[in-house]
Design an enzyme around this catalytic site. Structure first.
Site, PDB file in Angstrom:
ATOM      1  N   HIS A 131       0.817  -1.223   0.000  1.00 36.58           N
ATOM      2  CA  HIS A 131       0.000   0.000   0.000  1.00 36.58           C
ATOM      3  C   HIS A 131       0.850   1.273   0.000  1.00 36.58           C
ATOM      4  CE1 HIS A 131      -3.357  -2.648   1.055  1.00 36.58           C
ATOM      5  NE2 HIS A 131      -4.187  -1.623   0.945  1.00 36.58           N
ATOM      6  N   GLY A 132       2.125   1.136   0.311  1.00 34.05           N
ATOM      7  CA  GLY A 132       2.990   2.313   0.358  1.00 34.05           C
ATOM      8  C   GLY A 132       2.573   3.269   1.459  1.00 34.05           C
ATOM      9  N   GLU A 145      -2.349 -15.990  25.170  1.00 35.16           N
ATOM     10  CA  GLU A 145      -2.483 -17.444  25.321  1.00 35.16           C
ATOM     11  C   GLU A 145      -1.159 -18.164  25.093  1.00 35.16           C
ATOM     12  OE1 GLU A 145      -5.943 -19.547  24.094  1.00 35.16           O
ATOM     13  OE2 GLU A 145      -7.097 -17.704  23.920  1.00 35.16           O
TER      14      GLU A 145
END
Length: 378
Positions: A336-337, A361
């Site tokens: 996505h840059g 956990e």
């Protein structure tokens, strides 16, 4: 991956619900730090809140794999929703189902399985995290009551839960063999909710401190056998790790979904960036690791359903899937840059959500210890 017709139907049902009802509000849940109650209500109506418990207790009587698929599909769009379900089912309700008396099951499970009420599991303390056996909360017998004092930390669903399964030291001289489990109701005198925990990720998930100040509960609140709490919660965590693996798997798949979509739409140098080999290699690696993680998670679930030992496999699934989720989200942001670093796109939230899967956990380091010990003893 091969699924039964029933599992495929469940997968599609949860996917449709997640995409239509949860995904549009996921950013809002993250921002406001809670999940809208109508979403949890609908999950109950769909049978998800009691998905793998018998019909006699109000459950849907489906298998562990179906449950893992449900957590995966919810987490694909909103990990906060996924972990709310996971903590409720794997830890809270399952503790009652596995160790409760028939009277306790009949009293609590129908409301919990319907989604009318939520449950929580209170193990972690300020000074007892990975070393869960070092619990400092105490329960002292006083006639026909137990008096509980102490505090729990990072408790998922803690302020929303009707029932909370808590661990306390009942015989300090026995160390981990002196821990017992108790089932407490909301509103019990001396039992209160402390601070809300403001987190980096899974911000929509309710996470709080629980405080016990001379909390008197009748002996009937003991869950399972006295001084058997450590054995109980270790077995409960084995199953819980499958659900955290499924949650991580869903986050990773969601990040890949977003990265693939963006790479096809984003134009640079007069063409979609998906045309570039660097992006293609990212996508190929992400998809391959996710598929490998899915095999591990589903395999652990199938082993549990078959009644076979699955302790090592659930640790493997949780370890690998959680680390894949983090790596996948980092790659998705890179694809996505600059936009990936903003809240305009969901991948930055997914990275924040993914990191908890390597901690909760049982940390990744604890999982490696569990795996190594299983290898050595065999």
């Amino acid at each position: 991956m091969f699924l039964t017709e029933e599992q495929e139907m469940l997968q599609q049902m949860v996917r449709d619900f997640a995409q239509k009802e949860v995904k549009p509000r996921a950013a809002k849940f993250d921002q406001q730090e809670f999940i809208d109650k109508d979403v949890l209500k609908t999950m109950g109506e769909l049978g998800l809140m009691g998905i793998c418990f018998p019909e006699k207790y109000g459950g849907a009587a489906m298998d562990t794999l179906s449950y893992a698929i449900a957590v995966e599909e919810l987490s694909r769009v909103c990990a906060s929703t996924g972990i709310t379900l996971a903590s409720h089912v794997s830890l809270g309700v399952n503790s009652i189902f596995q160790y409760g008396t028939e009277e306790q099951k009949q009293k609590y499970m129908p409301k919990l399985c319907s989604g009318e009420e939520l449950s929580s599991f209170a193990l972690t303390e300020p000074n007892a995290g990975s070393d869960a056996g070092s619990t400092e909360t105490t329960a002292v017998k006083d006639g026909d009551h137990w008096v509980i004092n102490g505090a729990k930390m990072f408790i998922t669903n803690g302020s929303l839960a009707w029932t909370s399964v808590i661990t306390a030291m009942t015989d300090k001289s026995r160390g981990v063999k002196g821990i017992s489990s108790f089932l407490l109701e909301r509103g019990t005198p001396g039992f209160s909710v402390g601070n809300k925990i403001h987190k980096m990720g899974i911000r929509g998930s309710d996470t709080v401190e629980l405080i016990f100040e001379d909390c008197r509960v009748p002996v009937s609140c003991l869950l399972g056998q006295i001084n058997e709490g450590f054995k109980q919660f270790m077995k409960i965590l084995d199953g819980g790790r499958i659900s955290i693996g499924a949650m991580a798997l869903g986050i990773a798949q969601g990040a890949l979904d977003e990265a693939l979509r963006y790479s096809k739409e984003r134009q640079q140098f007069n063409q979609p960036i998906s045309n570039f080999q660097a992006i293609q290699f990212f996508l190929a690696d992400m998809a391959t690791e996710i598929e490998a993680a899915r095999h591990l998670v589903y395999h652990a679930a199938r082993l549990k359903d078959a009644g076979k030992n699955y302790s090592m496999q659930s640790s493997m699934a949780k370890l690998y899937a959680s680390e894949v989720a983090t790596r996948t989200c980092i790659k998705a942001i890179q694809i996505h840059g600059g936009y990936g670093y903003t809240k305009e796109y969901p991948v930055e939230r997914m990275l924040r959500d993914a990191k908890v899967c390597e901690i909760g956990e049982g940390t990744s380091e604890i999982q490696r210890i569990v795996i190594a010990r299983n290898l050595i003893k065999n």
